[in-house]
Design an enzyme around this catalytic site. Structure first.
Site, PDB file in Angstrom:
ATOM      1  N   THR A 132       0.854  -1.192   0.000  1.00 28.30           N
ATOM      2  CA  THR A 132       0.000   0.000   0.000  1.00 28.30           C
ATOM      3  C   THR A 132       0.885   1.235   0.000  1.00 28.30           C
ATOM      4  O   THR A 132       1.780   1.355   0.848  1.00 28.30           O
ATOM      5  CB  THR A 132      -0.892  -0.012   1.264  1.00 28.30           C
ATOM      6  OG1 THR A 132      -1.615  -1.236   1.276  1.00 28.30           O
ATOM      7  CG2 THR A 132      -1.857   1.153   1.268  1.00 28.30           C
ATOM      8  N   ARG A 135      -6.189  -6.520  -1.469  1.00 29.90           N
ATOM      9  CA  ARG A 135      -7.445  -6.130  -0.795  1.00 29.90           C
ATOM     10  C   ARG A 135      -8.030  -7.288  -0.029  1.00 29.90           C
ATOM     11  O   ARG A 135      -9.237  -7.385   0.141  1.00 29.90           O
ATOM     12  CB  ARG A 135      -8.498  -5.710  -1.827  1.00 29.90           C
ATOM     13  CG  ARG A 135      -8.011  -4.875  -2.934  1.00 29.90           C
ATOM     14  CD  ARG A 135      -8.999  -4.924  -4.083  1.00 29.90           C
ATOM     15  NE  ARG A 135      -9.871  -3.770  -4.078  1.00 29.90           N
ATOM     16  CZ  ARG A 135     -10.815  -3.551  -4.981  1.00 29.90           C
ATOM     17  NH1 ARG A 135     -11.020  -4.414  -5.939  1.00 29.90           N
ATOM     18  NH2 ARG A 135     -11.562  -2.483  -4.917  1.00 29.90           N
ATOM     19  N   VAL A 136      -7.186  -8.207   0.442  1.00 27.70           N
ATOM     20  CA  VAL A 136      -7.723  -9.427   1.068  1.00 27.70           C
ATOM     21  C   VAL A 136      -7.884  -9.268   2.577  1.00 27.70           C
ATOM     22  O   VAL A 136      -7.174  -8.501   3.215  1.00 27.70           O
ATOM     23  CB  VAL A 136      -6.829 -10.641   0.770  1.00 27.70           C
ATOM     24  CG1 VAL A 136      -6.971 -11.057  -0.673  1.00 27.70           C
ATOM     25  CG2 VAL A 136      -5.377 -10.349   1.116  1.00 27.70           C
ATOM     26  N   LYS A 172      -7.258   2.254  -3.490  1.00 26.24           N
ATOM     27  CA  LYS A 172      -6.966   1.346  -2.371  1.00 26.24           C
ATOM     28  C   LYS A 172      -7.051   2.090  -1.029  1.00 26.24           C
ATOM     29  O   LYS A 172      -7.659   1.625  -0.060  1.00 26.24           O
ATOM     30  CB  LYS A 172      -5.569   0.748  -2.557  1.00 26.24           C
ATOM     31  CG  LYS A 172      -4.884   0.254  -1.303  1.00 26.24           C
ATOM     32  CD  LYS A 172      -5.468  -1.040  -0.802  1.00 26.24           C
ATOM     33  CE  LYS A 172      -4.996  -1.350   0.604  1.00 26.24           C
ATOM     34  NZ  LYS A 172      -5.441  -2.607   1.110  1.00 26.24           N
ATOM     35  N   HIS A 200     -33.676   2.554   6.599  1.00 28.12           N
ATOM     36  CA  HIS A 200     -33.798   3.324   5.353  1.00 28.12           C
ATOM     37  C   HIS A 200     -33.050   2.567   4.253  1.00 28.12           C
ATOM     38  O   HIS A 200     -31.954   2.070   4.488  1.00 28.12           O
ATOM     39  CB  HIS A 200     -33.184   4.719   5.567  1.00 28.12           C
ATOM     40  CG  HIS A 200     -33.343   5.637   4.396  1.00 28.12           C
ATOM     41  ND1 HIS A 200     -32.671   5.444   3.217  1.00 28.12           N
ATOM     42  CD2 HIS A 200     -34.106   6.743   4.223  1.00 28.12           C
ATOM     43  CE1 HIS A 200     -33.010   6.393   2.361  1.00 28.12           C
ATOM     44  NE2 HIS A 200     -33.886   7.192   2.954  1.00 28.12           N
ATOM     45  N   CYS A 255      -4.455  -1.438   8.608  1.00 28.12           N
ATOM     46  CA  CYS A 255      -4.951  -0.818   7.375  1.00 28.12           C
ATOM     47  C   CYS A 255      -5.761   0.429   7.676  1.00 28.12           C
ATOM     48  O   CYS A 255      -5.363   1.533   7.334  1.00 28.12           O
ATOM     49  CB  CYS A 255      -5.792  -1.827   6.619  1.00 28.12           C
ATOM     50  SG  CYS A 255      -4.885  -3.345   6.328  1.00 28.12           S
ATOM     51  N   TYR A 286      -7.170  -6.618  17.543  1.00 25.89           N
ATOM     52  CA  TYR A 286      -7.891  -5.450  17.031  1.00 25.89           C
ATOM     53  C   TYR A 286      -9.278  -5.791  16.521  1.00 25.89           C
ATOM     54  O   TYR A 286     -10.123  -4.908  16.396  1.00 25.89           O
ATOM     55  CB  TYR A 286      -7.078  -4.709  15.970  1.00 25.89           C
ATOM     56  CG  TYR A 286      -7.146  -5.290  14.568  1.00 25.89           C
ATOM     57  CD1 TYR A 286      -6.253  -6.272  14.164  1.00 25.89           C
ATOM     58  CD2 TYR A 286      -8.095  -4.855  13.653  1.00 25.89           C
ATOM     59  CE1 TYR A 286      -6.311  -6.801  12.887  1.00 25.89           C
ATOM     60  CE2 TYR A 286      -8.149  -5.368  12.365  1.00 25.89           C
ATOM     61  CZ  TYR A 286      -7.267  -6.343  11.994  1.00 25.89           C
ATOM     62  OH  TYR A 286      -7.329  -6.861  10.723  1.00 25.89           O
TER      63      TYR A 286
HETATM   64  N1  SAJ Z   1     -14.665  -1.699  13.203  1.00 26.54           N
HETATM   65  C1  SAJ Z   1     -15.585  -0.929  13.931  1.00 26.54           C
HETATM   66  N2  SAJ Z   1     -16.869  -0.820  13.459  1.00 26.54           N
HETATM   67  C2  SAJ Z   1     -17.289  -1.427  12.309  1.00 26.54           C
HETATM   68  C3  SAJ Z   1     -16.348  -2.207  11.574  1.00 26.54           C
HETATM   69  C4  SAJ Z   1     -15.052  -2.321  12.050  1.00 26.54           C
HETATM   70  O1  SAJ Z   1     -15.263  -0.345  14.978  1.00 26.54           O
HETATM   71  O2  SAJ Z   1     -18.466  -1.283  11.946  1.00 26.54           O
HETATM   72  C5  SAJ Z   1     -13.258  -1.803  13.659  1.00 26.54           C
HETATM   73  C6  SAJ Z   1     -12.794  -3.207  13.960  1.00 26.54           C
HETATM   74  O3  SAJ Z   1     -13.137  -3.599  15.264  1.00 26.54           O
HETATM   75  C7  SAJ Z   1     -11.299  -3.071  13.765  1.00 26.54           C
HETATM   76  C8  SAJ Z   1     -11.169  -2.079  12.630  1.00 26.54           C
HETATM   77  O4  SAJ Z   1     -12.412  -1.404  12.582  1.00 26.54           O
HETATM   78  O5  SAJ Z   1     -10.657  -2.530  14.905  1.00 26.54           O
HETATM   79  C9  SAJ Z   1     -10.791  -2.656  11.287  1.00 26.54           C
HETATM   80  O6  SAJ Z   1     -11.497  -3.835  10.982  1.00 26.54           O
HETATM   81  P1  SAJ Z   1     -11.969  -4.278   9.497  1.00 26.54           P
HETATM   82  O7  SAJ Z   1     -12.418  -5.677   9.566  1.00 26.54           O
HETATM   83  O8  SAJ Z   1     -12.938  -3.317   8.957  1.00 26.54           O
HETATM   84  O9  SAJ Z   1     -10.687  -4.083   8.584  1.00 26.54           O
HETATM   85  P2  SAJ Z   1      -9.252  -4.793   8.381  1.00 26.54           P
HETATM   86  O10 SAJ Z   1      -8.244  -3.759   8.703  1.00 26.54           O
HETATM   87  O11 SAJ Z   1      -9.135  -6.107   9.032  1.00 26.54           O
HETATM   88  O12 SAJ Z   1      -9.275  -5.079   6.799  1.00 26.54           O
HETATM   89  C10 SAJ Z   1      -9.433  -4.006   5.879  1.00 26.54           C
HETATM   90  C11 SAJ Z   1     -10.428  -4.417   4.814  1.00 26.54           C
HETATM   91  N3  SAJ Z   1     -10.875  -3.224   4.098  1.00 26.54           N
HETATM   92  C12 SAJ Z   1     -12.176  -2.927   3.940  1.00 26.54           C
HETATM   93  O13 SAJ Z   1     -13.083  -3.589   4.388  1.00 26.54           O
HETATM   94  C13 SAJ Z   1     -12.457  -1.673   3.172  1.00 26.54           C
HETATM   95  C14 SAJ Z   1      -9.786  -5.433   3.874  1.00 26.54           C
HETATM   96  O14 SAJ Z   1     -10.622  -5.714   2.768  1.00 26.54           O
HETATM   97  C15 SAJ Z   1      -8.424  -4.929   3.364  1.00 26.54           C
HETATM   98  O15 SAJ Z   1      -7.798  -5.932   2.598  1.00 26.54           O
HETATM   99  C16 SAJ Z   1      -7.543  -4.600   4.528  1.00 26.54           C
HETATM  100  O16 SAJ Z   1      -8.194  -3.632   5.358  1.00 26.54           O
HETATM  101  C17 SAJ Z   1      -6.242  -4.068   3.934  1.00 26.54           C
HETATM  102  O17 SAJ Z   1      -5.262  -4.830   3.895  1.00 26.54           O
HETATM  103  O18 SAJ Z   1      -6.226  -2.966   3.434  1.00 26.54           O
END
Ligand code: SAJ
Length: 421
Positions: free
Chosen positions: A119, A152-153, A204, A242, A258, A314
């Protein structure tokens, strides 16, 4: 096709093994002797379902080897980390990417393709990487094809998503994009989305920023509702009825490598423009402090002395603690209160206690910070030895709420009026 991958971590290793599984000859390069030694002996050091089986097969078929130094090939993939620099806006640290490019320069030949999966900040491929390759005499788009193809995995589903997700292929020239599409065509079943390198870089970053900003909106709603005495969780539920609204879930902060990192790459490139993105980062970064205040209020109200933290990682069901809000919350509780703090996380065995029961003995508060499946059905037996069975669920994931004498949820505190549904 011979692929040389630089960096055998969360992305480089699964990508290498996927190419090997689909017939490519793959050399994986890493600077760590330990990683190289373990991989050549058939052992994977990261936790990812199915990955070790892929390695076993690739070694057996002699399609993969790990090495400390690169060699000649057809395709070079760069998958090294890009942390935040500790400068004013946390810009993208390109040290490892530049080193990786320098390390392959002696092995590059005309007709090769260089792919950046790491990234990176917008315009990095054209402004920084292209000149590094051109300075040794190659012309990008004619001799060497240069592509940014962001990964993006999702950890835990990497092998499935590598094949099935749509893939952005950002070439410096049209020919570069076409080369990238051909190469990933070996295994990608999702759509190949041709783009410019800069659009790929920013797309990205915006994917993760979109999520960060939306989580910040949910967290800000919690802060507002707490002040107004309104049940934020009901508000989210109602608003999401909604057809075009999808408010995310609030939480104790945003962790991982990320969402908590990528938005800064954009902010650093255009600080005067990236106002909303910057504000969202600030809101999400304040959440651990808000949780600590809530814990103090709950403990004072209930005259408690011992807090049990459930969850270090996390997010749920992974073993990754990078940028985890739990670490910040624990540090802050240890620094600014005199409560006894006990930790339990089933995925981080080396820290804290070895069972929920043990962690909760004599405790006044079960503080859930991660939505691991293990916490969703906490039983009467597991909380039996708590001094006062009180729950503060910051992820709103515990289903067995009636086991507790009192339960507090982030966004729905007991003092708060419930909305009529
Ligand atoms: N979280 C919240 N509220 C929510 C969703 C998540 O507080 O409604 C928090 C989670 O607890 C966590 C953080 O956000 O602390 C991130 O969690 P996540 O599952 O959303 O993301 P990552 O970092 O595990 O993975 C992301 C993904 N990106 C997206 O969904 C846009 C993944 O597809 C990417 O490949 C990855 O980042 C990356 O490598 O970029």
């Amino acid at each position: 096709m011979k692929v040389v991958t630089i960096g055998l971590g969360y992305i480089g290793l699964p990508t290498s093994l996927m190419f090997a599984r689909h017939g490519a000859e793959v050399v994986g390069v890493d600077i760590s002797k330990r990683v190289v030694g373990f991989l050549n002996a058939g052992h994977v050091l990261i936790e990812e379902p199915g990955l070790e089986a892929y390695l076993t097969e690739a070694l057996l078929q002699q399609k993969f080897k790990a090495s400390l130094i690169p060699e000649e090939g057809d395709v070079f993939i760069i998958a090294v980390p890009t942390p935040n620099l500790s400068d004013k806006y946390g810009s993208c640290d390109l040290t490892y990417v530049k080193k990786a490019i320098e390390s392959i320069l002696p092995y590059l030949k005309k007709g090769n393709t260089v792919i950046i999966e790491s990234t990176i900040a917008p315009c990095t491929t054209e402004d920084i990487i292209q000149p590094l390759i051109e300075k040794v005499g190659f012309q990008i788009g004619e001799d060497i094809f240069l592509v940014h193809c962001p990964e993006r995995v999702l950890p835990g589903k990497i092998l499935h998503e590598l094949v099935n997700n749509n893939r952005i292929i950002g070439g410096v020239t049209e020919k570069c994009t076409q080369k990238g599409i051909e190469i990933y065509g070996l295994f990608v079943k999702g759509k190949s989305l041709g783009a410019s390198a800069s659009a790929a870089e920013l797309a990205k970053l915006m994917e993760n920023t979109y999520r960060d900003v939306n989580i910040a909106l949910a967290n800000e709603l919690v802060l507002i509702s707490e002040k107004l005495g309104i049940d934020a969780l009901s508000v989210i539920q109602l608003a999401n009825e909604h057809p075009r609204v999808d408010i995310h879930q609030p939480g104790p902060g945003v962790g991982g490598h990320c969402l908590a990192v990528d938005p800064y790459f954009i902010i650093a490139k255009a600080p005067e423009r990236a106002q909303l993105i910057h504000q969202a980062r600030k809101i999400n970064s304040q959440m651990p402090g808000f949780i600590v205040n809530q814990v103090q209020e709950i403990m004072e109200e209930n005259k408690g002395t011992k807090v049990t933290v459930l969850g270090l990682t996390y997010k749920g069901n992974v073993d990754d603690i990078r940028e985890s809000p739990s670490l910040q919350i624990i540090n802050e509780l240890e620094r600014s209160t005199s409560y006894q703090i006990v930790i339990f996380d089933p995925y981080v065995a080396e820290v804290g206690t070895s069972s929920i029961e043990e962690a909760l003995v004599n405790s006044d508060l079960a503080l859930v910070l991660t939505d691991h499946d293990e916490f969703k059905e906490i039983s009467e037996k597991q909380i039996r030895n708590m001094k006062t069975p009180i729950l503060f669920d910051t992820k709103n994931c515990v289903k067995t709420l009636n086991q507790f004498e009192k339960e507090y949820s982030l966004g729905r505190l007991p003092s708060v009026k419930q909305l009529e549904m």
